[in-house]
Design a protein around this motif. Structure first.
Motif, PDB file in Angstrom:
ATOM      1  N   ASP A 159      -9.413 -13.887 -39.318  1.00  0.00           N
ATOM      2  CA  ASP A 159     -10.212 -15.051 -39.732  1.00  0.00           C
ATOM      3  C   ASP A 159     -11.556 -14.685 -40.348  1.00  0.00           C
ATOM      4  OD1 ASP A 159      -8.256 -16.818 -38.978  1.00  0.00           O
ATOM      5  OD2 ASP A 159      -9.091 -17.151 -36.979  1.00  0.00           O
ATOM      6  N   ASN A 160     -12.182 -13.620 -39.868  1.00  0.00           N
ATOM      7  CA  ASN A 160     -13.533 -13.290 -40.332  1.00  0.00           C
ATOM      8  C   ASN A 160     -13.549 -12.498 -41.644  1.00  0.00           C
ATOM      9  OD1 ASN A 160     -12.469 -10.976 -39.301  1.00  0.00           O
ATOM     10  ND2 ASN A 160     -14.241 -10.433 -38.038  1.00  0.00           N
ATOM     11  N   VAL A 161     -12.400 -12.248 -42.235  1.00  0.00           N
ATOM     12  CA  VAL A 161     -12.320 -11.487 -43.487  1.00  0.00           C
ATOM     13  C   VAL A 161     -12.828 -12.354 -44.636  1.00  0.00           C
ATOM     14  CG1 VAL A 161     -10.709 -10.480 -45.152  1.00  0.00           C
ATOM     15  CG2 VAL A 161     -10.407 -10.060 -42.733  1.00  0.00           C
ATOM     16  N   ARG A 162     -13.651 -11.733 -45.469  1.00  0.00           N
ATOM     17  CA  ARG A 162     -14.105 -12.430 -46.681  1.00  0.00           C
ATOM     18  C   ARG A 162     -13.381 -11.803 -47.865  1.00  0.00           C
ATOM     19  NH1 ARG A 162     -18.302 -15.737 -46.362  1.00  0.00           N
ATOM     20  NH2 ARG A 162     -19.424 -15.084 -48.223  1.00  0.00           N
ATOM     21  N   LEU A 163     -12.974 -12.647 -48.786  1.00  0.00           N
ATOM     22  CA  LEU A 163     -12.167 -12.204 -49.924  1.00  0.00           C
ATOM     23  C   LEU A 163     -12.864 -12.542 -51.234  1.00  0.00           C
ATOM     24  CD1 LEU A 163      -8.829 -13.716 -48.618  1.00  0.00           C
ATOM     25  CD2 LEU A 163      -9.453 -11.314 -48.548  1.00  0.00           C
ATOM     26  N   TYR A 164     -12.562 -11.767 -52.236  1.00  0.00           N
ATOM     27  CA  TYR A 164     -13.096 -12.047 -53.564  1.00  0.00           C
ATOM     28  C   TYR A 164     -12.126 -12.966 -54.299  1.00  0.00           C
ATOM     29  CZ  TYR A 164     -16.699  -8.503 -53.120  1.00  0.00           C
ATOM     30  OH  TYR A 164     -17.793  -7.797 -52.721  1.00  0.00           O
ATOM     31  N   GLU A 165     -12.725 -13.971 -54.949  1.00  0.00           N
ATOM     32  CA  GLU A 165     -11.923 -14.883 -55.765  1.00  0.00           C
ATOM     33  C   GLU A 165     -12.389 -14.747 -57.207  1.00  0.00           C
ATOM     34  OE1 GLU A 165     -11.038 -19.645 -56.375  1.00  0.00           O
ATOM     35  OE2 GLU A 165     -12.713 -19.028 -55.160  1.00  0.00           O
ATOM     36  N   GLY A 166     -11.445 -14.574 -58.111  1.00  0.00           N
ATOM     37  CA  GLY A 166     -11.794 -14.457 -59.522  1.00  0.00           C
ATOM     38  C   GLY A 166     -12.065 -15.828 -60.117  1.00  0.00           C
ATOM     39  N   VAL A 167     -13.263 -15.979 -60.680  1.00  0.00           N
ATOM     40  CA  VAL A 167     -13.649 -17.228 -61.345  1.00  0.00           C
ATOM     41  C   VAL A 167     -14.157 -16.844 -62.728  1.00  0.00           C
ATOM     42  CG1 VAL A 167     -15.142 -19.257 -61.272  1.00  0.00           C
ATOM     43  CG2 VAL A 167     -14.294 -18.255 -59.135  1.00  0.00           C
ATOM     44  N   GLY A 168     -13.337 -17.121 -63.722  1.00  0.00           N
ATOM     45  CA  GLY A 168     -13.720 -16.708 -65.071  1.00  0.00           C
ATOM     46  C   GLY A 168     -13.813 -15.198 -65.132  1.00  0.00           C
ATOM     47  N   ARG A 169     -15.010 -14.689 -65.501  1.00  0.00           N
ATOM     48  CA  ARG A 169     -15.214 -13.238 -65.559  1.00  0.00           C
ATOM     49  C   ARG A 169     -15.953 -12.722 -64.331  1.00  0.00           C
ATOM     50  NH1 ARG A 169     -17.794 -12.326 -71.331  1.00  0.00           N
ATOM     51  NH2 ARG A 169     -17.467 -14.483 -71.853  1.00  0.00           N
ATOM     52  N   MET A 170     -16.158 -13.590 -63.361  1.00  0.00           N
ATOM     53  CA  MET A 170     -16.898 -13.199 -62.163  1.00  0.00           C
ATOM     54  C   MET A 170     -15.979 -13.200 -60.952  1.00  0.00           C
ATOM     55  SD  MET A 170     -20.350 -15.484 -62.599  1.00  0.00           S
ATOM     56  CE  MET A 170     -19.500 -16.942 -62.153  1.00  0.00           C
TER      57      MET A 170
END
Length: 122
Positions: free
Chosen positions: A56-67
């Protein structure tokens, strides 16, 4: 007197054919949109399945456009569920529209058939 009737019949026949072709193209477009939304649904489901096994405490990267934005697993899962729900709703709408358009094509074909039969009868 038969000439004006034939001319009107040809004109009506042409208009009906154009409408029928247009409707058939709309049905094909709806099919393509349904396929695309089905792929979106599958992708969201697979991604949700993969992230569900993480702590639950894992943070993930989400692709938004080029960021890339760092978000909690819960936020990403909520977004994926919303994406699946939205795709399902749109698919249902498109299926209903497709059924209506297919019915319109069948009616147009029937009308053309009737026009041809009535012309041959006279």
């Amino acid at each position: 007197m038969a000439a004006p009737v034939d001319l009107e019949l040809k004109k009506a026949f042409s208009v009906l054919q154009v409408k029928m072709i247009d409707t058939q193209q709309k049905v094909k477009l709806a099919d393509l949109q349904i396929d695309q939304l089905t792929r979106v649904q599958k992708h969201a489901k697979i991604t949700h399945t993969e992230t569900a096994i993480l702590p639950d405490n894992v943070r993930l990267y989400e692709g938004v456009g080029r960021m890339f934005i760092l978000q909690s697993r819960e936020d990403i899962n909520n977004q994926l569920m919303d994406k699946q729900k939205t795709a399902s709703e749109k698919i249902k709408e498109l299926e209903q529209k497709k059924v209506y358009l297919e019915r319109s094509v069948k009616e147009a074909e029937d009308n053309i058939r009737e026009m041809l039969l009535s012309r041959r009868a006279h």
